[in-house]
Design an enzyme around this catalytic site. Structure first.
Site, PDB file in Angstrom:
ATOM      1  CE  LYS A 297      -3.182   2.618   2.979  1.00 46.06           C
ATOM      2  NZ  LYS A 297      -3.852   2.643   4.306  1.00 46.06           N
ATOM      3  CG  ASP A 302      -6.076   8.257   3.892  1.00 44.40           C
ATOM      4  OD1 ASP A 302      -6.967   8.705   3.137  1.00 44.40           O
ATOM      5  OD2 ASP A 302      -6.281   7.386   4.750  1.00 44.40           O
ATOM      6  CE  LYS A 309      -7.074   9.188   7.091  1.00 44.09           C
ATOM      7  NZ  LYS A 309      -7.574   8.129   7.977  1.00 44.09           N
ATOM      8  CG  ASP A 320      -2.177   5.346   4.924  1.00 42.58           C
ATOM      9  OD1 ASP A 320      -1.899   4.356   5.630  1.00 42.58           O
ATOM     10  OD2 ASP A 320      -3.329   5.608   4.558  1.00 42.58           O
ATOM     11  CG  ASP A 380     -10.309   7.385   6.084  1.00 42.06           C
ATOM     12  OD1 ASP A 380      -9.265   7.500   5.420  1.00 42.06           O
ATOM     13  OD2 ASP A 380     -10.362   7.574   7.313  1.00 42.06           O
ATOM     14  CD  GLU A 382      -6.838   5.185   2.093  1.00 43.31           C
ATOM     15  OE1 GLU A 382      -5.738   4.935   2.606  1.00 43.31           O
ATOM     16  OE2 GLU A 382      -7.855   5.443   2.769  1.00 43.31           O
ATOM     17  NE  ARG A 384     -10.582  -1.719   3.596  1.00 41.00           N
ATOM     18  CZ  ARG A 384     -11.277  -1.817   4.730  1.00 41.00           C
ATOM     19  NH1 ARG A 384     -12.433  -2.467   4.738  1.00 41.00           N
ATOM     20  NH2 ARG A 384     -10.828  -1.289   5.836  1.00 41.00           N
TER      21      ARG A 384
END
Length: 558
Positions: A297, A302, A309, A320, A380, A382, A384
């Site tokens: 990932k 993010d 968020k 992230d 949020d 995202e 996966r």
């Protein structure tokens, strides 16, 4: 050996379509060009300073300005002075000390590792070494020596001590690039007695240095296109038979990686933020006995997207991308070690989860690469989405090419739930049926304990798959609920179930015609949370488990 790249004539990146299974996994062979075939490895850029071994400590210490110790028994020349200090200072073996040695005529920094309880592990050596180096720097040292422990109950205490010292010396990439006068040492001396681990430690540190660089860069310095540049540069510096290809054309990403493209939709309107799928492959010189297929990932920032968020929790989200950073670090180690019989394919899913008029939203139903209709429940979630199609592609390759003993991985800072479950410093491993049947989770946990990258095991249950099954007609898979993972029961197991369902890996269980091992590693607790530096986890544990322990060029720790 050379590094191979493909380039479009008008831009320094490549786009490709879906390939026949008879071709190499990611590229058209006729388009390869070899780059710099006679180049030697130039890895000094990926070390914090010059690192050199001492053969005779008493004679060579005059060339250095401090001596760092984690145990009184490791240096006979100053053992008497250390024991004298212990006699009049009850705290001497509990706290860091700095004093002048009359025996060696040098500054001594003593950072005692202390005694070990039943529950302590080898990481205490890394912590003690890091504190010793930090104290030596504060004392004004520019050329310290670290003495590695000569007697320990832990097999890899010397290696972990040296890695702890090197980790303390790491400086973030933007600091190195932007600040002229840097707070750094020029040389680290290493005295390890008769041990010969220095070359191995330097190779591991290079790999973790790469992982830290990608992980620590801010949202602009390590925006997706600049990650591509960084990866291509380190592959040129470390020539190998690793091939690198980048998919960046939005039309091809939408066609072949639709879930990734949904996350990329808002960011793609800003050229410097556009998503990039970085694919690397290493083909061993001998017949492969196993195949590792890694998907990381790489969310460079993010915002949460439309489910933004709020409340100050967006800060720190440039970390992230540490799953993709770990994949880059692992491949940097593969480039140096060149395992003889392990085939490796790796994907770094680099994307920014931006918010704006083009961003994807909850309630969208998107057909995944595997042909499954996925309902978005929370933008949020995202990570996966970013990995699922690349994981599906790995599955397709393993099946079509009948790769030997394939094991697929996703590596991600995926859930706050994982962090809350196991705490800082721990990775969670979740195996599908075939991986569990092979005892993978237990072996990885044992390996992590040995090498100082600990794992905890979580088990996937029927509830995790029911949670992510489609709820209404016209949808096959539910991406997420609309609550944070930390407020969702089984909040870190569910995403692994989603990745299995959305990619069709559920059709490759233990009772299928072709079982495929798959493990999801949630590194939210181990990757390094701001303001700490990224750790590079789980590069070391994966390498020790998979790259073999044969003498020679293969990874040798035993």
């Amino acid at each position: 050996m050379g590094v191979y790249f493909i380039y479009q004539a008008n831009q320094s990146r490549t786009v490709i379509g879906r390939l026949s299974p008879h071709h190499s996994p990611w590229i058209h062979h006729s388009e390869w060009t070899e780059n710099n075939p006679e180049a030697k490895m130039d890895v000094q850029k990926y070390l914090p300073c010059t690192v050199e071994a001492l053969k005779d400590l008493a004679k060579e210490i005059k060339n250095y300005d401090s001596l760092c110790l984690v145990s009184k028994a490791d240096c006979a020349e100053v053992k008497g002075e250390l024991e004298s200090c212990s006699a009049y200072d009850a705290a001497f073996d509990k706290e860091i000390s700095c004093f002048w040695s009359k025996s060696l005529n040098v500054r001594i920094v003593y950072s005692p590792v202390g005694s070990f309880s039943d529950h302590d592990d080898v990481r205490k050596y890394a912590v003690a070494a890091g504190k010793a180096i930090a104290r030596a720097k504060k004392a004004g040292s520019n050329r310290p020596v670290i003495v590695l422990p000569s007697n320990s109950d832990f097999q890899h205490a010397q290696l972990i001590t040296l890695l702890g010292a090197l980790e303390e010396l790491y400086l973030p990439i933007q600091y190195r690039e932007e600040v002229t006068k840097q707070d750094k040492i020029s040389c680290l001396g290493v005295f390890a007695g008769k041990s010969s681990i220095l070359d191995l430690a330097k190779q591991i540190e290079v790999s973790r240095y790469v992982a830290r660089d990608v992980g620590v860069g801010d949202p602009e310095r390590m925006a997706p296109p600049r990650v591509v540049q960084y990866v291509q540069e380190f592959l040129k510096k470390i020539p190998s038979k690793i091939t690198c290809n980048v998919i960046s054309d939005p039309a091809l990403l939408i066609k072949d990686y639709p879930l990734f493209s949904a996350v990329n939709r808002a960011a793609s309107s800003v050229e410097r933020h556009r998503g990039q799928m970085i694919i690397m492959e290493y083909i061993p010189p001998q017949k492969a006995r196993k195949t590792l297929m890694l998907v990381g990932k790489g969310v460079t920032y993010d915002t949460g997207g439309a489910d933004i968020k709020a409340g100050g929790v967006m800060a720190g989200m440039s970390r992230d991308k540490c799953g993709a950073a770990a994949v880059a670090g692992f491949m940097a180690l593969v480039a140096q070690r060149a395992p003889a019989d392990v085939h490796i394919v790796a994907a770094m899913c680099m994307v920014r989860n931006s918010v704006g008029e083009e961003c994807y939203v909850s309630d969208e139903v998107i057909t995944s690469r595997a042909g499954l209709r996925v309902r978005v429940g929370n933008t949020d979630a995202e990570g996966r989405m970013a990995m699922a199609d690349a994981l599906c592609r790995m599955k397709e390759l393993a099946v079509a090419n009948k790769y030997p003993d394939p094991h697929l991985y996703t590596i991600a800072t995926l859930t706050g739930h994982a962090f809350l479950t196991v705490g800082e410093g721990y990775t969670i491993v979740m195996d599908n049926g075939p991986a569990k049947a092979a005892g993978h989770g237990l072996r990885l946990k044992e390996t992590g304990d040995e090498i100082g990258e600990p794992f905890e095991i979580s088990t996937l249950r029927p509830e995790d798959f029911r949670f992510h099954s489609g709820k209404v007609k016209g949808e096959d898979v539910l991406q997420a609920n609309n609550l944070p993972s930390s407020r969702t029961p089984r909040g870190h197991q569910g995403p692994a179930a989603f990745l299995i369902l959305a990619t069709g890996l559920d059709k490759h269980g233990t009772k299928s015609d072709m079982p495929i091992k798959y493990s999801h590693l949630d590194i939210a607790g181990s990757a390094g949370e701001y303001p700490e530096m990224p750790t590079g986890a789980p590069v070391l544990a994966l390498a020790k488990l998979h790259l073999g322990f044969v003498k020679g060029r293969n990874f040798h720790l035993n």
